[in-house]
Design an enzyme around this catalytic site. Structure first.
Site, PDB file in Angstrom:
ATOM      1  N   LEU A 163       9.957 -96.187 -47.389  1.00 53.29           N
ATOM      2  CA  LEU A 163      10.999 -97.177 -47.720  1.00 53.29           C
ATOM      3  C   LEU A 163      12.193 -97.054 -46.776  1.00 53.29           C
ATOM      4  O   LEU A 163      12.400 -95.997 -46.161  1.00 53.29           O
ATOM      5  CB  LEU A 163      11.490 -96.934 -49.151  1.00 53.29           C
ATOM      6  CG  LEU A 163      10.527 -97.258 -50.296  1.00 53.29           C
ATOM      7  CD1 LEU A 163      11.077 -96.686 -51.604  1.00 53.29           C
ATOM      8  CD2 LEU A 163      10.314 -98.766 -50.416  1.00 53.29           C
ATOM      9  N   SER A 204      14.377 -93.814 -46.715  1.00 53.37           N
ATOM     10  CA  SER A 204      13.591 -92.663 -47.190  1.00 53.37           C
ATOM     11  C   SER A 204      13.817 -91.441 -46.303  1.00 53.37           C
ATOM     12  O   SER A 204      13.626 -90.308 -46.740  1.00 53.37           O
ATOM     13  CB  SER A 204      12.096 -93.017 -47.239  1.00 53.37           C
ATOM     14  OG  SER A 204      11.632 -93.413 -45.965  1.00 53.37           O
ATOM     15  N   LYS A 245      12.945 -91.674 -42.618  1.00 56.59           N
ATOM     16  CA  LYS A 245      12.037 -91.742 -41.453  1.00 56.59           C
ATOM     17  C   LYS A 245      12.769 -91.398 -40.145  1.00 56.59           C
ATOM     18  O   LYS A 245      12.320 -90.544 -39.384  1.00 56.59           O
ATOM     19  CB  LYS A 245      11.414 -93.152 -41.321  1.00 56.59           C
ATOM     20  CG  LYS A 245      10.553 -93.560 -42.493  1.00 56.59           C
ATOM     21  CD  LYS A 245       9.968 -94.946 -42.301  1.00 56.59           C
ATOM     22  CE  LYS A 245      10.992 -96.057 -42.220  1.00 56.59           C
ATOM     23  NZ  LYS A 245      11.842 -96.210 -43.430  1.00 56.59           N
ATOM     24  N   SER A 253       6.668-100.230 -42.079  1.00 52.49           N
ATOM     25  CA  SER A 253       5.246-100.638 -42.104  1.00 52.49           C
ATOM     26  C   SER A 253       4.722-100.651 -43.548  1.00 52.49           C
ATOM     27  O   SER A 253       3.920 -99.795 -43.921  1.00 52.49           O
ATOM     28  CB  SER A 253       4.396 -99.747 -41.200  1.00 52.49           C
ATOM     29  OG  SER A 253       4.683 -98.380 -41.301  1.00 52.49           O
TER      30      SER A 253
HETATM   31  P1  ADP Z   1      15.028 -94.611 -42.778  1.00 53.56           P
HETATM   32  O1  ADP Z   1      14.859 -94.391 -41.308  1.00 53.56           O
HETATM   33  O2  ADP Z   1      13.785 -94.268 -43.558  1.00 53.56           O
HETATM   34  O3  ADP Z   1      15.562 -95.951 -43.132  1.00 53.56           O
HETATM   35  P2  ADP Z   1      17.263 -92.839 -42.521  1.00 53.56           P
HETATM   36  O4  ADP Z   1      16.726 -91.610 -41.858  1.00 53.56           O
HETATM   37  O5  ADP Z   1      18.000 -93.810 -41.672  1.00 53.56           O
HETATM   38  O6  ADP Z   1      16.088 -93.550 -43.319  1.00 53.56           O
HETATM   39  O7  ADP Z   1      18.224 -92.430 -43.716  1.00 53.56           O
HETATM   40  C1  ADP Z   1      17.883 -91.418 -44.644  1.00 53.56           C
HETATM   41  C2  ADP Z   1      19.174 -90.832 -45.240  1.00 53.56           C
HETATM   42  O8  ADP Z   1      18.812 -89.876 -46.213  1.00 53.56           O
HETATM   43  C3  ADP Z   1      20.018 -90.144 -44.189  1.00 53.56           C
HETATM   44  O9  ADP Z   1      21.376 -90.427 -44.447  1.00 53.56           O
HETATM   45  C4  ADP Z   1      19.713 -88.666 -44.441  1.00 53.56           C
HETATM   46  O10 ADP Z   1      20.779 -87.836 -44.048  1.00 53.56           O
HETATM   47  C5  ADP Z   1      19.507 -88.646 -45.947  1.00 53.56           C
HETATM   48  N1  ADP Z   1      18.689 -87.530 -46.435  1.00 53.56           N
HETATM   49  C6  ADP Z   1      19.006 -86.746 -47.465  1.00 53.56           C
HETATM   50  N2  ADP Z   1      18.073 -85.795 -47.683  1.00 53.56           N
HETATM   51  C7  ADP Z   1      17.118 -85.995 -46.750  1.00 53.56           C
HETATM   52  C8  ADP Z   1      15.882 -85.333 -46.444  1.00 53.56           C
HETATM   53  N3  ADP Z   1      15.473 -84.273 -47.143  1.00 53.56           N
HETATM   54  N4  ADP Z   1      15.148 -85.806 -45.429  1.00 53.56           N
HETATM   55  C9  ADP Z   1      15.551 -86.891 -44.725  1.00 53.56           C
HETATM   56  N5  ADP Z   1      16.708 -87.546 -44.956  1.00 53.56           N
HETATM   57  C10 ADP Z   1      17.493 -87.118 -45.965  1.00 53.56           C
END
Ligand code: ADP
Length: 199
Positions: free
Chosen positions: A34, A37, A39, A107
């Site tokens: 999502l 999440s 990624k 995806s």
């Molecule tokens: P996506 O690329 O899936 O849209 P992002 O990486 O941009 O998600 O954002 C995820 C957010 O969740 C970030 O702000 C990150 O710091 C936070 N976060 C908190 N805990 C975790 C974790 N265990 N692993 C990855 N991200 C995390």
């Protein structure tokens, strides 16, 4: 004489030759999950970790793909499929260059990811599910997109009014609700290392 009979073969450099120079096995590490999440966070941290350990790699994500080669595509289903198709074709080129490619794209459907797997080749495709509940992603709301989707300002947002299909048989699951970023990346790296290491 042989070179005169088959001159073209002298010019061909295969994937194996490139992997040999880079001393690694190239693969496409396909991260799905999502929005929010984790990624991109995991992809970037994994890239740093791999690079530190002398693996040659590249992250592909919305920033370098949707802003360039795919800047004419919307988030409608047909365009989302075309987005993934082009990403997969680009990934295949990187793969044949010997590069380890870390893809960070929602995806959302099994059909899309199967298409990616087919284009890239099942043996080269490592599906990683970045697991986080919708509630958690919505609470994080890194880019404020969930708020806008709930307000109806964004239509067809994954998880809200557009489906996300959880992978049924991913190679690896990163549970960002259970592990912090460093732990997640360490575990993922240890899982990937034997596959990527060139013997
Ligand atoms: P996506 O690329 O899936 O849209 P992002 O990486 O941009 O998600 O954002 C995820 C957010 O969740 C970030 O702000 C990150 O710091 C936070 N976060 C908190 N805990 C975790 C974790 N265990 N692993 C990855 N991200 C995390």
């Amino acid at each position: 004489m042989a070179e005169n009979i088959h001159p073209i073969f002298d010019k061909l450099v295969g994937r194996g030759d490139r992997e040999n120079i880079l001393k690694q096995n190239s693969r496409v590490i396909w991260m799905t999950g999502l929005s929010g999440s984790g990624k991109s966070t995991i992809a970037e941290a994994l890239e740093r970790k791999l690079f530190k350990n002398n693996f040659f790699c590249q992250v592909l994500d919305g920033d370098n793909i949707r802003s360039g080669i795919n800047n004419n595509l919307s988030f409608e289903l047909a365009d989302r499929l075309e987005n993934i198709r082009r990403i997969s074709e680009v990934s295949k080129l990187f793969l044949n260059c010997g590069v380890i490619t870390i893809n960070s794209f929602i995806s959302p459907t099994i059909k899309m990811r199967n298409m990616a797997k087919e284009i890239i080749g099942p043996d080269n495709f490592i599906e990683v599910y970045i697991k986080a509940s919708l509630e958690m992603c919505e609470e994080r709301d890194v880019k404020g997109l969930y708020k806008k989707a709930r307000a109806g300002e964004i239509k067809g947002f994954t998880g809200i009014d557009s489906p996300y299909e959880i992978p049924t048989d991913p190679a690896w699951v990163v549970d960002t609700g259970a592990d912090d970023v460093a732990t997640s990346v360490d575990k993922l790296y240890e899982f990937l290392k034997p596959t990527l290491t060139f013997e």
